[in-house]
Design an enzyme around this catalytic site. Structure first.
Site, mmCIF file in Angstrom:
data_model
loop_
_atom_site.group_PDB
_atom_site.id
_atom_site.type_symbol
_atom_site.label_atom_id
_atom_site.label_comp_id
_atom_site.label_asym_id
_atom_site.label_seq_id
_atom_site.Cartn_x
_atom_site.Cartn_y
_atom_site.Cartn_z
ATOM 1 N N LYS A 83 32.320 50.370 38.512
ATOM 2 C CA LYS A 83 33.344 49.564 39.340
ATOM 3 C C LYS A 83 33.477 49.948 41.030
ATOM 4 C CE LYS A 83 37.745 46.816 39.284
ATOM 5 N NZ LYS A 83 38.839 46.744 38.520
ATOM 6 N N SER A 160 40.413 43.131 36.539
ATOM 7 C CA SER A 160 40.066 42.628 37.961
ATOM 8 C C SER A 160 38.270 43.948 37.431
ATOM 9 C CB SER A 160 40.237 43.566 39.029
ATOM 10 O OG SER A 160 40.504 44.881 38.560
ATOM 11 N N SER A 184 42.673 45.440 33.770
ATOM 12 C CA SER A 184 42.271 44.926 34.691
ATOM 13 C C SER A 184 39.997 45.584 33.831
ATOM 14 C CB SER A 184 42.129 45.552 35.726
ATOM 15 O OG SER A 184 42.741 44.945 36.361
#
Length: 484
Positions: A83, A160, A184
């Protein structure tokens, strides 16, 4: 053995490592196949950076090892994505926000480094909801763009950590890393038919299983953690074992396993989600799992007194600490806020800069959070539960809002509610209290969208929770690959 492209794309992380360790599959061939897949599916916006040269060079190093040397690497030749808010040496770590575009730290986050040391290959960085402050991954920054769900590109993939989830679901990589503050890793896993783990955090000391200080663009040091994501829970266990140096999963017997069903987290579900979740319960119950409804009537109230005040108050100081520790090109939180591209994130950062929850923070951290932790721990103890189980999200994936990033949704025609609130309701208590949470695929709706089930465990019970997840996924089966 000659591997077709389709055979390579279908490999789980565990299968890919076994094939490379045995010499049946060359890491260079596998990486080349996945890099081509990433290029072909670039319209999904799963990745912000693709490291072609670095990934192929790492694959050549793996192929150059002896069979014995490869066998010593538990992740030999495994391509992963990371990420874009997790530090990677020499690769962009922008958190999907314009002020940090192009910034590359000089060192890897410890969790990333442990994967690399075990033989993993970083294919690239994964797109995300800007600054991790959202659950849609509708990133409106021009350099990133909205992440698209591979089951229907007009829909959100969750966030996210949406880019990591989409890369895994779309067979660009078999596994990767996300982060989780309120859900997330688990929300995007649920909406993309993949699996995601939020490891134990507790109060941040010895109870914290993943230690990445100042190595992740943060929201909240109390709540943030890196977490593995993959297509199977077995693969999560593989990555988790490498990052934490944990041993094999404990033995488990399904018959007689006591699983709590928190009543508030089963209320107000979208009908198509509830249908899939109830069908999964029937399958698990037939295997001998015992389900115990638990009222947990105070759960939502206690969580509400902790969640927002901690995240909003800690974000300012924690982001500043990351900027300083990593010698970032911008020096203040205000500098970042001034260039935020997504309206929903800009509104949250207005609250961060104003510290609108500052007066509530001491009570949230020192009074309400301990009460929430005690309440959940007592539920496990009093009901003799092995885990809690509920739908990861109240609803399946919804359309992308490419104007605001996130706005409102309606569940089966009910009055509209805030999108983040709707998707966070079930995942947030584990995050706020610091216990481990795991999302695994439960099945598909009649309209062809994935549904996730979440298992929460007692603090520190991560490996047993993963063992339960592995047993459940063997009964529930994998969801079909997206129609790409």
């Amino acid at each position: 053995m000659t591997w077709t492209v389709d055979q390579q794309l279908a490999l789980t992380a565990t299968q890919a490592v076994a094939a490379i360790q045995s010499g049946q599959l060359k890491a260079t061939d596998y990486v080349a196949t996945l890099l081509a897949r990433a290029a072909a599916l670039s319209s999904l916006n799963a990745l912000t950076t693709l490291d072609l040269d670095g990934a192929l060079a790492a694959a050549r190093r793996i192929d150059g090892l002896s069979g014995a040397a490869k066998a010593q690497l538990p992740l030999a030749g495994l391509p992963v994505v990371v990420k874009d808010n997790i530090n990677t040496a020499g690769l962009q770590t922008s958190a999907g926000t314009p002020a940090l575009e192009g910034f590359a730290p000089t060192t890897n986050a410890p969790s990333v480094q442990r994967l690399i040391d075990a033989g993993a290959i970083v294919l690239g960085k994964a797109n995300m909801h800007e600054l991790a402050f959202g659950i849609t991954s509708t990133n409106l920054a021009t350099h990133a763009g909205p992440v698209r769900n591979p089951y229907d590109p007009s829909l959100i993939p969750g966030g996210s950590s949406g880019g990591t989830a989409v890369a895994i679901a779309a067979r660009i990589v078999p596994a990767g890393l996300g982060t989780d503050t309120g859900g997330s890793t688990r929300i995007p896993a649920a909406l993309t038919g993949t699996a995601g783990l939020r490891p134990s955090v507790g109060n941040g000391g010895a109870e914290r299983r993943y230690h990445d200080p100042n190595a992740v663009v943060p929201i909240s040091h109390t709540r943030d953690t890196v977490g593995p994501m993959a297509r199977t829970v077995a693969d999560l266990a593989l990555l988790d074992g490498v990052i934490t140096a944990a041993g094999p999963l404990p033995a488990l017997t399904l018959r007689g396993l006591r699983i709590g069903l928190p009543v508030p987290l089963w209320d107000g579900l979208e009908r198509q989600v509830e249908d899939v979740a109830r069908a999964a319960l029937t399958t698990l119950e037939a295997a001998g799992v015992v389900f115990v409804p638990v009222a947990m009537s105070e759960l939502e109230h206690l969580n509400s007194m902790v969640s927002g005040p901690i995240a909003i108050h800690e974000a300012g100081d924690d982001v500043l600490a990351w900027l300083i520790a990593n010698h970032a090109p911008v020096r203040t939180v205000a500098d970042i806020a001034a260039r935020i591209a997504s309206p929903d994130v800009r509104a949250i950062y207005d609250d961060v800069l104003a510290d609108v929850t500052g007066a509530h923070y001491p009570a949230a951290l020192n009074y309400w959070r301990p009460r929430l932790q005690q309440y959940i721990a007592a539920t496990f103890a009093d009901e003799r539960l092995d885990a809690l189980l509920f739908p990861t999200t109240r609803l399946a994936a919804v359309p992308i809002d490419d104007v605001n990033g996130s706005s409102v949704v309606s569940i089966d025609g009910a009055p509209s509610i805030d999108t983040m609130e709707a998707f966070l309701r079930n995942t947030d208590p584990a995050s706020t209290s610091g216990i481990p949470g795991l999302s695994l695929p439960a099945g598909m709706t009649a309209s062809g969208l994935p549904v996730g089930l979440e298992l929460d465990g007692p603090l520190g019970g991560d490996r047993r929770l993963l063992a339960i997840g592995v047993a459940f996924e063997q009964l529930l089966g994998a969801v079909p690959a997206p129609p790409l």
